[in-house]
Design a protein around this motif. Structure first.
Motif, mmCIF file in Angstrom:
data_model
loop_
_atom_site.group_PDB
_atom_site.id
_atom_site.type_symbol
_atom_site.label_atom_id
_atom_site.label_comp_id
_atom_site.label_asym_id
_atom_site.label_seq_id
_atom_site.Cartn_x
_atom_site.Cartn_y
_atom_site.Cartn_z
ATOM 1 N N THR A 2 -80.879 -41.204 -38.901
ATOM 2 C CA THR A 2 -81.020 -40.005 -38.464
ATOM 3 C C THR A 2 -80.188 -39.884 -37.012
ATOM 4 N N ALA A 21 -79.712 -28.423 -35.787
ATOM 5 C CA ALA A 21 -80.264 -27.753 -37.057
ATOM 6 C C ALA A 21 -80.047 -28.945 -38.456
ATOM 7 N N LEU A 22 -78.868 -29.364 -38.508
ATOM 8 C CA LEU A 22 -78.665 -30.263 -39.574
ATOM 9 C C LEU A 22 -79.283 -31.904 -39.620
ATOM 10 N N ALA A 25 -82.926 -31.417 -40.464
ATOM 11 C CA ALA A 25 -82.818 -31.335 -41.880
ATOM 12 C C ALA A 25 -82.688 -32.606 -42.466
ATOM 13 N N TRP A 26 -81.839 -33.402 -41.924
ATOM 14 C CA TRP A 26 -81.485 -34.711 -42.588
ATOM 15 C C TRP A 26 -82.688 -35.503 -42.431
ATOM 16 N N TYR A 27 -83.333 -35.442 -41.312
ATOM 17 C CA TYR A 27 -84.515 -36.266 -40.883
ATOM 18 C C TYR A 27 -85.821 -35.919 -41.904
ATOM 19 N N ILE A 28 -85.757 -34.641 -42.021
ATOM 20 C CA ILE A 28 -87.173 -34.275 -43.141
ATOM 21 C C ILE A 28 -86.541 -34.959 -44.377
ATOM 22 N N ALA A 29 -85.381 -34.758 -44.924
ATOM 23 C CA ALA A 29 -85.027 -35.181 -46.229
ATOM 24 C C ALA A 29 -85.183 -36.759 -46.211
ATOM 25 N N THR A 34 -91.114 -33.691 -47.435
ATOM 26 C CA THR A 34 -90.226 -32.455 -47.773
ATOM 27 C C THR A 34 -91.086 -31.191 -47.375
ATOM 28 N N PHE A 37 -90.225 -28.968 -44.832
ATOM 29 C CA PHE A 37 -89.162 -27.761 -45.059
ATOM 30 C C PHE A 37 -89.554 -26.432 -45.042
ATOM 31 N N TYR A 40 -89.613 -25.179 -41.458
ATOM 32 C CA TYR A 40 -88.490 -25.247 -40.750
ATOM 33 C C TYR A 40 -88.230 -23.911 -40.269
ATOM 34 N N VAL A 284 -86.110 -26.587 -33.453
ATOM 35 C CA VAL A 284 -86.421 -27.354 -34.559
ATOM 36 C C VAL A 284 -86.178 -28.885 -34.387
#
Length: 421
Positions: A2, A21-22, A25-29, A34, A37, A40, A284
């Motif tokens: 990350t 923001a990205l 999102a990358w950390y969650i994925a 998941t 999300f 989010y 976020v």
């Protein structure tokens, strides 16, 4: 991984709001969790669900209306009446006008842009070096984060859950102290460079400046007076300041037409929208940081280094100088406060007001320091002077700011004295 994604996006010059923001999102994925999300969108909205944030577009609007309506020029004329006769008079005028504007605009970048257009050509005509003229104007932008109102103070108050009005009051003495240190820097440079001695206005010019300038001065008085007297919240003061700027520019000075309002409102909406998007994205990202227990890990690491509050604040200043050189001040504020504030208040018993003033002023220094130095490039684009030459001329003012930061870290009463905490 990350951290690598965050660094790559940052180095690729992706807008900082998208970087945050990205990365979240990358950390969650990447974590495989998941289900996060689903929260989010809620975190995005929750970050901007604060009444206090309404002050940001309103202060921006007040600044735009002042510039379009001729209020800024009247404040400069009033500053000329106060300090125009000293050696290097226009330099002092520039600084005093910046202090007046700082009490209205609250944004360092906006202030640098507005004052560069207004002051640098006038200073050049009277024999001042262009990089030095731009440097004084850029240095004046450093007053915006601490002389109320301050956009960074609004954000800090929302994040730290402290009254924004009290944050504004905490910035009064530090703002005056920083302004005084800049006066000393101008005096020293003026003597070394033998800049021209200014001329005091004649009787008629002084009367005209007072007649037209005092109504303009009512705007910062509305903002600060309303907050200090407790008759208006910061948001309400911002709305009243916008209304006063509109009435002065339209009815008294006659320089603001109704046809200009759509352009002014559009520019304000775009600029405020960028800031709000950044706050939402950083919210976020901060949620992810908290989820990973980074504040607790940072607290343990810092506590192993020192138990002295003053040394802790010096460490914070040194670290944030590096952060501010790379990341926008607003984004950096939203990132570091959730991590460092609990450490400051719980581990070192530091007042949140002292911590907020020190952090905000430290981060805004990054606006004027390479490699990013957005303020340098704003001043350069407005004046045509080289960013490197502006930076060299800025060195006395940057040193004055660092000295002020050390004093604020050493003496808590400078930030807490007026609020009695």
């Amino acid at each position: 991984m990350t951290v690598v994604v965050f660094a790559l996006l940052l180095l690729a010059a992706v807008p900082i709001a998208l970087v945050l923001a990205l990365t979240a999102a990358w950390y969650i994925a990447d974590s495989g969790n998941t289900v996060l999300f689903e929260s989010y969108p809620q975190q995005l909205f929750g970050a901007i669900e604060s009444y206090g944030l309404l002050a940001i577009p309103l202060f921006m609007l007040a600044g735009e209306l002042m510039n379009e309506g001729g209020v800024t020029r009247r404040l400069i004329d009033l500053a000329r009446l106060l300090v125009g006769g000293f050696r290097g008079g226009l330099a002092y005028i520039n600084l005093v006008a910046n202090m007046m504007m700082a009490a209205i605009i609250g944004s360092a970048a906006s202030q640098i842009a507005i004052m560069s257009r207004a002051m640098v050509p006038a200073m050049e005509r009277e024999g001042y070096d262009k990089p030095y003229s731009a440097a004084i104007t850029a240095a004046g932008g450093l007053l915006s984060p601490i002389i109320p109102p301050s956009m960074l103070f609004v954000l800090f108050g929302v994040i730290a859950q402290v009254p924004i009005a009290e944050m504004f009051i905490a910035g009064i003495l530090p703002g005056l102290l920083l302004g005084f240190s800049f006066f000393l820097a101008i005096a020293v440079v003026g003597l070394l460079q033998q800049y021209p001695k200014g001329n005091w206005p004649t009787g008629d010019e002084a009367r005209q400046a007072l007649l037209m300038g005092l109504p303009a001065l009512s705007i910062p008085l509305i903002i600060i007076g309303g907050i200090l007297l407790g008759v208006a919240t910061p948001t309400e003061s911002a709305a009243l300041a916008s209304l006063a700027a509109l009435l002065l520019g339209r009815l008294l000075y006659g320089e603001l037409s109704l046809g200009q309002l759509p352009r002014v409102l559009t520019r304000t909406a775009v600029n405020a929208g960028l800031v709000i998007m950044l706050i939402a994205a950083a919210g976020v990202f901060g949620w992810v940081v908290t989820y990973e227990r980074l504040p607790q890990m940072a607290a343990a690491a810092i506590s192993a280094l020192t138990t002295d509050p003053f040394l802790f604040l010096l460490l914070v200043i040194g670290s944030l100088l590096l952060v501010g050189m790379i990341i926008d001040g607003i984004a950096a504020l939203i990132l570091v406060v959730p991590i460092l504030l609990p450490i400051a208040t719980q581990q070192f018993d530091i007042s949140p007001y002292q911590f907020g003033v020190v952090v905000c002023l430290t981060l805004v220094l990054g606006l004027l320091t390479p490699p990013v130095g957005a303020g340098l490039f704003i001043a350069s684009s407005m004046t045509g002077a080289s960013p490197l030459r502006i930076f060299r001329a800025l060195i006395p003012f940057l040193l004055a700011t660092l000295a002020t930061l050390v004093l604020l870290a050493w003496q808590p009463w400078l930030t807490t004295g007026l609020i009695g905490r």
